[in-house]
Write a protein that holds these residues in place. Structure first.
Motif, PDB file in Angstrom:
ATOM      1  N   PRO A 151     -14.273 -66.417  74.435  1.00 66.57           N
ATOM      2  CA  PRO A 151     -14.362 -65.614  73.201  1.00 66.57           C
ATOM      3  C   PRO A 151     -14.204 -64.121  73.449  1.00 66.57           C
ATOM      4  N   GLN A 152     -14.848 -63.599  74.509  1.00 68.85           N
ATOM      5  CA  GLN A 152     -14.738 -62.161  74.791  1.00 68.85           C
ATOM      6  C   GLN A 152     -13.277 -61.788  75.032  1.00 68.85           C
ATOM      7  N   ARG A 153     -12.593 -62.654  75.736  1.00 68.83           N
ATOM      8  CA  ARG A 153     -11.195 -62.368  76.082  1.00 68.83           C
ATOM      9  C   ARG A 153     -10.298 -62.431  74.851  1.00 68.83           C
ATOM     10  N   ASP A 154     -10.561 -63.397  73.979  1.00 64.44           N
ATOM     11  CA  ASP A 154      -9.777 -63.489  72.739  1.00 64.44           C
ATOM     12  C   ASP A 154      -9.940 -62.211  71.916  1.00 64.44           C
ATOM     13  N   ILE A 155     -11.174 -61.724  71.888  1.00 63.68           N
ATOM     14  CA  ILE A 155     -11.442 -60.501  71.115  1.00 63.68           C
ATOM     15  C   ILE A 155     -10.706 -59.311  71.745  1.00 63.68           C
ATOM     16  N   LEU A 156     -10.849 -59.160  73.052  1.00 61.46           N
ATOM     17  CA  LEU A 156     -10.231 -58.004  73.721  1.00 61.46           C
ATOM     18  C   LEU A 156      -8.709 -58.019  73.588  1.00 61.46           C
ATOM     19  N   ARG A 157      -8.134 -59.211  73.657  1.00 61.42           N
ATOM     20  CA  ARG A 157      -6.671 -59.281  73.527  1.00 61.42           C
ATOM     21  C   ARG A 157      -6.226 -58.856  72.132  1.00 61.42           C
ATOM     22  N   ALA A 158      -7.116 -59.046  71.157  1.00 63.32           N
ATOM     23  CA  ALA A 158      -6.756 -58.679  69.782  1.00 63.32           C
ATOM     24  C   ALA A 158      -7.004 -57.206  69.485  1.00 63.32           C
TER      25      ALA A 158
END
Lengths: 262, 529
Positions: free
Chosen positions: B406-413
């Protein structure tokens, strides 16, 4: 006859003591959750994720991938995967040693097969030679490399107890005497196995006698020593590192906790 | 120099370990060799146990003034040791016994340990303290005759010096469990560090910041920060005003809302040290349309549970009180904010403390935040975060809970300059502040944390930002979604003057999210203001 009885007793004790060890750990109380990721049974989460990556995870049906868990364990058993990935130098010693033991287990099965069926030629001969010579060679090479590393490298030596040196020494002696006793083509081993199975084994020569004494002793000693890590490894992976089962109503964990808290 | 062995822990010496040749750091700190790290004042040597490496973790452990005091520590420790492998220690008995019996001493764990890698010091091998404990157990608790003791190397004398150094050594491990991840037998050497801490705690010996000023204070007033209900409510009010002004619109933070869906559960240290973090949560949860509340009741506005680092009994006491208080609020679920150890304490460690129906479901806020981003309920403009960003993975959250994506999905966005550090995810290294180190400073423990245990993390950060590192005009943001990790990063950035010299910044995930919100004009991150 005596040798046959000793052989059956040693093998029987090996399995009985191994089962006892399994039961010893199985009867221990349920421990707290201490999973460590990646957990291979988490479907679709090879990045090291878990069911807790979902919002309201407890409302979703929890799926586990037993095949992935089994495959990971198989890689661990057959290839000693973690050691290979994290400590290649030791793997080059440990892997041949374990491979040697697996080959010798296969060799023993082939000896039993030959003794029971009388088939000793062709493919059986080839496989017996391959597993037997391969097993003794790999096992010996690996055990010697492990011993040399433990003696020569002080970072290993200071942590190795006399018992651990003894364990390696016993295994090397077993493999060496085995190679000397059976190494002349394995026909003798096939005959001997037939004799053992029928409780009619002939009196062995000195080298074979020493080898058998070591073999029977190790069958009994291994499950009592840390060499029984085949038991420990099952628990440490399946019941410790990979056990991320949540305490939810209706689950086995919840039942166990309810039983324990009464 | 001859190799330090577990037996040497009892050796008379002013100091066993010196940190004068630490792992080299990457540019622009490649000249730093460590050299220290801690100043040891003569009076400290007289007062504490400084003879391990000069640093003092257990400030309650004092040099003995009499033979009786010496014997008291030794006999107390051995009595505790004998209890480890009984059902009185049932929460950990099986994994502990597996690790005790089956370690093959292959040293694979040493390669995985950031403290051993940073120092190369023999006592920092994960098997070192395990082996010392094995030797003690076999000599004093294992039974059997002299032959068995000799065979199993039960050959270590329990002296005050040895036990005291072993106690200190237990606080040179971050309990990050990266060593267990690498073990070919699936064993966990960090358990021994934790068990030694437990025995010491049972003797009344634990670092003041985590026991007296941590667990004890929390059980007494409801929060390890010492903040009571009235002060908490004041802080929330101040936060509403301050952040409302900063974002240009009123901010309402619901407190004690009846029958809310979510109780948002923060580390109370955030309100004190990084108030922009709980404020960012409030903005995101409000704008995301969630039905949520904070609670001002004791034990429910501070999610920490320091007990999990040193004392299972304290951990359970705190967790049960927290559970009881949370149930009384009438919320449906508990959502943990940016605190790694609180995540693990509430969701994993406490999971098997009581029957399933006796507790509220606990979850992480990160999957919820990722859903907010995915749903489009809030508009984000990634161009507002144009600087390089890297992500630290808190061990409790990622390696020990598997919450990584989840953290990575957020950062990529929201952060176009996001790049992973190496290694990352479940295999990332500890920040160096795990298991209490983040809040342990006195008398000189902070120096160990900043220069030794955090060394690997600092190097990872330097490597992640290598292309822009020396350009101080570019801010470089370490996203560390955990209070303890942030605290550690703050301290070693200070020690290396990394912010002043190279514009290295740190903060949480939610601050970065609010900074990218399209309808907030003023930058939310202070270093951009």
């Amino acid at each position: 006859m005596l040798i046959g009885i000793c052989a059956y007793a040693a093998v029987g004790l090996f399995f009985a003591l191994t089962v006892r060890k399994f039961l010893y750990f199985a009867k221990m109380p349920l421990h707290g959750r201490m999973e460590l990721y990646p957990v291979p049974g988490e479907p679709g989460r090879s990045h090291g994720g878990s069911y807790m990556e979902n919002p309201e995870w407890w409302r979703r049906e929890r799926r586990t991938d037993k095949a992935a868990e089994f495959s990971e364990m198989l890689k661990e058993i057959l290839l000693i995967k973690r050691l290979r990935e994290n400590s290649r130098a030791i793997w080059w010693a440990s892997y041949p040693f374990h491979l040697g033991l697996y080959l010798l287990a296969a060799w023993t099965v082939l000896l039993v097969f030959a003794a029971l069926t009388g088939l000793t030629g062709g493919i059986v001969f080839a496989l017996t030679a391959l597993t037997g010579y391969g097993g003794f060679a790999c096992g010996l090479l690996g055990a010697l490399l492990l011993l040399v590393r433990r003696i020569a490298d002080e970072h290993y030596r200071v942590y190795t107890t006399p018992q651990e040196f003894l364990n390696l020494g016993l295994l090397i002696a077993l493999l060496l005497t085995g190679l000397c006793a059976w190494g002349g083509g394995f026909a003798k081993a096939q005959d001997f196995m037939g004799g053992v199975l029928r409780l009619q084994a002939a009196a062995p020569d000195l080298m074979t006698g020493v080898h058998l004494a070591l073999l029977f002793a190790l069958f009994i000693y291994i499950p009592l020593s840390k060499m029984s890590h085949y038991v420990g490894k099952y628990y440490s992976f399946h019941h410790f590192l990979w056990d991320n089962a949540p305490n939810l109503k209706g689950t086995k964990v919840a039942e166990e906790i309810a039983r324990g808290s009464k | 120099m001859s190799l330090i062995t577990p037996k040497d822990l009892g050796k008379p010496a002013a100091q066993l370990i010196n940190y004068d040749d630490l792992m080299p750091l990457s540019a622009p700190y490649s000249e730093d060799k460590g050299g220290g790290p801690a100043e040891v004042k003569p009076e400290w040597r007289e007062k504490y146990c400084t003879s391990l490496d000069g640093c003092v973790a257990i400030d309650t452990l004092r040099q003995p003034q009499s033979q009786e005091e010496r014997e008291k520590l030794v006999s107390g420790f051995l009595a505790g040791l004998a209890k480890l492998f009984t059902d009185a220690n049932k929460g950990v008995r099986q994994p502990l016994e597996l690790s005790f019996e089956y370690c093959a001493k292959c040293n694979t764990c040493s390669e995985a340990c950031h403290i051993f890698q940073a120092t190369g010091a023999e006592p920092h091998r994960p098997i070192f303290r395990a082996e010392a404990l094995r030797k003690l157990y076999r000599k004093y608790c294992g039974g059997g005759g002299p032959l068995l003791r000799r065979l199993t190397a039960g050959d270590i004398d329990a002296t005050w010096e040895l036990i005291a150094r072993l106690g200190e050594l237990a606080y040179r491990c971050n309990l990050c469990r990266r060593c267990a991840q690498a073990c070919p037998l699936g064993l966990d050497n960090s358990l021994f560090a934790k068990e030694i801490r437990k025995i010491f705690s049972s003797l009344g010996l634990a670092p003041t910041p985590i026991h007296e000023k941590g667990s004890v204070l929390q059980l007494k007033v409801g929060s390890s920060t010492g903040i009571g209900k009235a002060a908490f409510l004041d802080m929330v009010e101040f936060l509403e005003e301050d952040i409302g002004e900063r974002i240009g619109r009123p901010l309402k933070i619901p407190v004690d809302k009846k029958n809310a869906d979510i109780l948002l559960y923060h580390n109370a240290g955030e309100f004190v040290a990084w108030p922009e973090n709980p404020a960012a949560y409030a903005i995101l949860f409000n704008e995301g349309g969630l039905d949520w509340t904070l609670s001002s009741e004791a034990m429910t506005y501070d999610s920490v549970n320091y007990g999990i680092w040193y004392d299972d009994a304290q951990a359970k006491k705190i967790a049960l009180k927290q559970m009881e208080a949370m149930k009384a609020l009438g919320v449906r679920r508990v959502v943990v904010g940016e605190c790694g150890h609180a995540h693990k304490a509430a969701a994993v460690v406490a999971d098997r403390y009581v029957k399933a129906e006796e507790r509220l479901p606990v979850e992480s806020s990160f999957p919820i935040l990722a859903e907010i981003v995915k749903s489009g309920k809030i508009r984000f403009d990634p161009a507002k975060n144009p600087f390089p960003v890297t992500l630290h993975d808190p061990c409790n959250l990622v390696r020990q809970m598997g919450i990584s994506q989840p953290q990575r999905d957020i950062l990529r966005a929201i952060a176009p300059g996001f790049r992973e550090m190496s290694p990352c995810g479940a295999h990332n290294y500890c920040c160096g502040g795990g298991s209490g180190f983040a809040i342990m400073n006195s008398p000189n423990f902070g120096a160990f944390r900043d220069h030794v245990s955090a060394r690997m993390k600092f190097d990872q950060i330097l490597r992640a930002f290598a292309p822009e590192m020396e350009d101080a005009s570019i801010p470089k943001y370490v996203c560390a979604p955990c209070s303890n990790c942030k605290g550690t990063i703050r301290e070693f950035f200070k020690a290396y003057k990394a912010t002043a010299r190279y514009n290295l910044q740190y903060g949480g995930l939610v601050e970065l999210m609010v900074n990218a919100m399209s309808d907030i004009e003023t930058p939310y991150l202070e270093f951009l203001q």
